[in-house]
Design an enzyme around this catalytic site. Structure first.
Site, PDB file in Angstrom:
ATOM      1  CG  HIS A  69      -3.419   3.205   1.966  1.00 33.95           C
ATOM      2  ND1 HIS A  69      -3.749   2.784   0.707  1.00 33.95           N
ATOM      3  CD2 HIS A  69      -3.537   2.114   2.773  1.00 33.95           C
ATOM      4  CE1 HIS A  69      -4.038   1.503   0.743  1.00 33.95           C
ATOM      5  NE2 HIS A  69      -3.924   1.068   1.984  1.00 33.95           N
TER       6      HIS A  69
ATOM      7  CB  CYS B  79      -0.946  -0.005   1.193  1.00 34.10           C
ATOM      8  SG  CYS B  79      -1.990  -1.462   1.222  1.00 34.10           S
TER       9      CYS B  79
ATOM     10  CG  ASN C 261      -6.580  -1.314   1.160  1.00 31.55           C
ATOM     11  OD1 ASN C 261      -5.842  -0.885   0.287  1.00 31.55           O
ATOM     12  ND2 ASN C 261      -6.141  -1.709   2.348  1.00 31.55           N
TER      13      ASN C 261
HETATM   14  O1  UT7 Z   1      -3.807  -1.484   3.512  1.00 31.39           O
HETATM   15  C1  UT7 Z   1      -2.924  -1.283   4.575  1.00 31.39           C
HETATM   16  C2  UT7 Z   1      -3.054  -2.235   5.641  1.00 31.39           C
HETATM   17  N1  UT7 Z   1      -4.383  -2.549   6.044  1.00 31.39           N
HETATM   18  C3  UT7 Z   1      -5.014  -1.830   6.982  1.00 31.39           C
HETATM   19  O2  UT7 Z   1      -4.563  -0.780   7.379  1.00 31.39           O
HETATM   20  C4  UT7 Z   1      -6.250  -2.437   7.576  1.00 31.39           C
HETATM   21  C5  UT7 Z   1      -6.220  -2.261   9.074  1.00 31.39           C
HETATM   22  N2  UT7 Z   1      -7.266  -2.964   9.786  1.00 31.39           N
HETATM   23  C6  UT7 Z   1      -8.575  -2.678   9.688  1.00 31.39           C
HETATM   24  O3  UT7 Z   1      -8.993  -1.870   8.879  1.00 31.39           O
HETATM   25  C7  UT7 Z   1      -9.505  -3.314  10.670  1.00 31.39           C
HETATM   26  O4  UT7 Z   1      -8.726  -3.929  11.688  1.00 31.39           O
HETATM   27  C8  UT7 Z   1     -10.470  -4.361  10.070  1.00 31.39           C
HETATM   28  C9  UT7 Z   1     -11.508  -3.665   9.213  1.00 31.39           C
HETATM   29  C10 UT7 Z   1      -9.718  -5.370   9.234  1.00 31.39           C
HETATM   30  C11 UT7 Z   1     -11.198  -5.060  11.217  1.00 31.39           C
HETATM   31  O5  UT7 Z   1     -11.894  -4.101  12.018  1.00 31.39           O
HETATM   32  P1  UT7 Z   1     -11.686  -4.019  13.600  1.00 31.39           P
HETATM   33  O6  UT7 Z   1     -12.657  -3.053  14.083  1.00 31.39           O
HETATM   34  O7  UT7 Z   1     -10.233  -3.765  13.858  1.00 31.39           O
HETATM   35  O8  UT7 Z   1     -12.085  -5.460  14.080  1.00 31.39           O
HETATM   36  P2  UT7 Z   1     -11.178  -6.507  14.881  1.00 31.39           P
HETATM   37  O9  UT7 Z   1     -10.170  -7.133  13.969  1.00 31.39           O
HETATM   38  O10 UT7 Z   1     -10.685  -5.890  16.163  1.00 31.39           O
HETATM   39  O11 UT7 Z   1     -12.265  -7.572  15.246  1.00 31.39           O
HETATM   40  C12 UT7 Z   1     -13.371  -7.258  16.109  1.00 31.39           C
HETATM   41  C13 UT7 Z   1     -14.400  -8.362  15.950  1.00 31.39           C
HETATM   42  C14 UT7 Z   1     -13.793  -9.755  16.009  1.00 31.39           C
HETATM   43  O12 UT7 Z   1     -14.713 -10.606  16.656  1.00 31.39           O
HETATM   44  P3  UT7 Z   1     -14.519 -10.981  18.207  1.00 31.39           P
HETATM   45  O13 UT7 Z   1     -13.188 -11.670  18.293  1.00 31.39           O
HETATM   46  O14 UT7 Z   1     -14.566  -9.688  18.948  1.00 31.39           O
HETATM   47  O15 UT7 Z   1     -15.690 -11.890  18.464  1.00 31.39           O
HETATM   48  C15 UT7 Z   1     -13.677 -10.162  14.571  1.00 31.39           C
HETATM   49  O16 UT7 Z   1     -13.720 -11.569  14.393  1.00 31.39           O
HETATM   50  O17 UT7 Z   1     -14.997  -8.241  14.656  1.00 31.39           O
HETATM   51  C16 UT7 Z   1     -14.906  -9.506  13.992  1.00 31.39           C
HETATM   52  N3  UT7 Z   1     -14.831  -9.264  12.575  1.00 31.39           N
HETATM   53  C17 UT7 Z   1     -15.920  -9.175  11.806  1.00 31.39           C
HETATM   54  N4  UT7 Z   1     -17.223  -9.260  12.100  1.00 31.39           N
HETATM   55  C18 UT7 Z   1     -18.102  -9.118  11.088  1.00 31.39           C
HETATM   56  C19 UT7 Z   1     -13.746  -9.091  11.798  1.00 31.39           C
HETATM   57  N5  UT7 Z   1     -14.111  -8.873  10.524  1.00 31.39           N
HETATM   58  C20 UT7 Z   1     -15.449  -8.927  10.499  1.00 31.39           C
HETATM   59  C21 UT7 Z   1     -16.423  -8.790   9.492  1.00 31.39           C
HETATM   60  N6  UT7 Z   1     -17.734  -8.889   9.816  1.00 31.39           N
HETATM   61  N7  UT7 Z   1     -16.082  -8.544   8.199  1.00 31.39           N
END
Ligand code: UT7
Length: 343
Positions: A254, A110, A284
């Protein structure tokens, strides 16, 4: 001598995948994706379409915008090249009619476009090239596990391109100050384990878990790194240019997650209305993200004279930032709501 932005173009594949469509096959909801990322839909390539196909379209539009039929070099920023070998840049250059023009790929995920910008500026400043076509292009949906809700909801395909020419440091569009950085200590946070020499030498071709051929992302850890790295990197660029946050008209960051950009703006003391974004329509798009963003922002959100703070973060880990005064360009931005015709 300086390198100056003089052309811009973007291109998106026609197929739109909405959050609703993803929910048919993934354990998620449209509202979760929208509220946690800002994404409503993304574009994906159809079967048989590759990164070079997108790159050629964006490159053609950028050359047209600059009024150039030749350039001194082509740099393709991509993490999803058509093949592992050779680089895709030479094929893209040839398809653009840029015969025997030096061309190569930059793989910095990225951050690839910002690394590519610094590379292009270096080629011009060193007198190697008098102009550079820099393209960021990705058909990254081909490297995303369709069963992984953390990544399949986030990434999309597209391409954007800029033309740089030799110019004066005091011209609008001049690129002088960069901050680039990398930290391989955390390379496993965002990685495709299989396909390269590590797994081939260890287990041979085709062995291992099928999921290893797709991107693995530790979302939360990457999120935290993204905010902190882009905050520090943009601060360094502002310091180097003698500017403060109040001098910034537009934050072109980004497009990984709208919440990352909001957190970044807050930490820099920038009002939220300085953020430009198209993440709702494209998701993204890795190395294509920044040029696609600039292209679509010329549709009213980016005007000549604006001080634009560009920053990116991605796998590697890697990050990069630069600051420029937006030049007066002839741009026909991609229509985010419509299918583009290939030219
Ligand atoms: O391109 C450059 C690099 N990439 C980035 O910069 C991306 C950075 N990360 C993110 O944008 C976010 O971390 C995500 C969008 C990928 C995830 O969002 P988050 O708010 O950070 O969620 P999390 O990973 O902390 O997960 C929270 C909960 C988890 O469930 P539990 O363990 O709390 O029960 C995940 O399993 O949300 C769950 N989860 C989802 N639930 C529904 C993760 N993805 C999803 C989903 N739908 N798509």
């Amino acid at each position: 001598m300086s390198a100056v932005v003089c052309g811009l173009g973007g291109w998106l594949p026609p197929t739109i995948v909405t959050n609703e469509e993803l929910c048919d096959r993934l354990d998620t909801t449209p509202e979760w994706i929208r509220s946690r990322t800002g994404i409503i839909e993304r574009r994906v390539v159809s079967s048989g379409t590759a990164t070079s196909d997108l790159a050629v379209e964006a490159g053609r539009r950028a050359l047209r915008s600059a009024g150039f039929s030749t350039v001194g070099a082509v740099v393709l920023a991509t993490t999803s090249p058509d093949r592992l070998c050779p680089a895709s840049g030479p094929e893209v250059a040839t398809r653009l009619g840029l015969v025997e023009t030096p061309a190569f790929d930059v793989d910095s995920a990225c951050s690839g476009f910002v690394y590519g910008l610094a590379t292009g500026v270096g080629l011009i400043s060193a007198g190697v090239s008098d102009s550079v076509l820099l393209i960021g292009a990705e058909a990254f949906s081909t490297l995303v596990n369709p069963a992984d809700r953390t990544t399949a909801t986030v990434f999309g395909d597209g391409a954007g391109a800029l033309v740089l020419r030799r110019g004066r440091p005091d011209e609008p569009g001049s690129l002088d100050a960069f901050d680039l950085g990398a930290d391989g200590e955390h390379s496993d946070l965002l990685a495709i384990p299989a396909g390269g020499s590590r797994q081939r030498s260890a287990t041979g071709l085709g062995h291992g878990d099928e999921a290893d051929w797709y991107l693995h992302m530790a979302g939360r850890a990457v999120y935290q790194q993204a905010v902190a790295r882009m905050r520090d990197s943009t601060r360094r660029v502002l310091e180097r240019t003698g500017c403060s946050a109040s001098d910034v008209d537009v934050l072109a960051g980004h497009q990984a997650n709208i919440r990352i950009l909001e957190a970044l703006a807050e930490r820099l003391g920038l009002p939220g209305d300085r953020i430009v974004s198209n993440i709702d329509r494209v998701g993204n798009t890795l190395a294509a993200s920044i040029p696609l963003l600039l292209d679509t922002a010329t549709n009213g959100n980016l005007i000549p004279g604006d001080r634009v703070l560009i920053t990116a973060f991605g796998a590697g880990l890697s990050w990069g930032s630069t600051l420029l005064t937006w030049p007066d360009l002839f741009v026909q931005p991609v229509d985010l709501s419509a299918e583009e015709e290939t030219t």
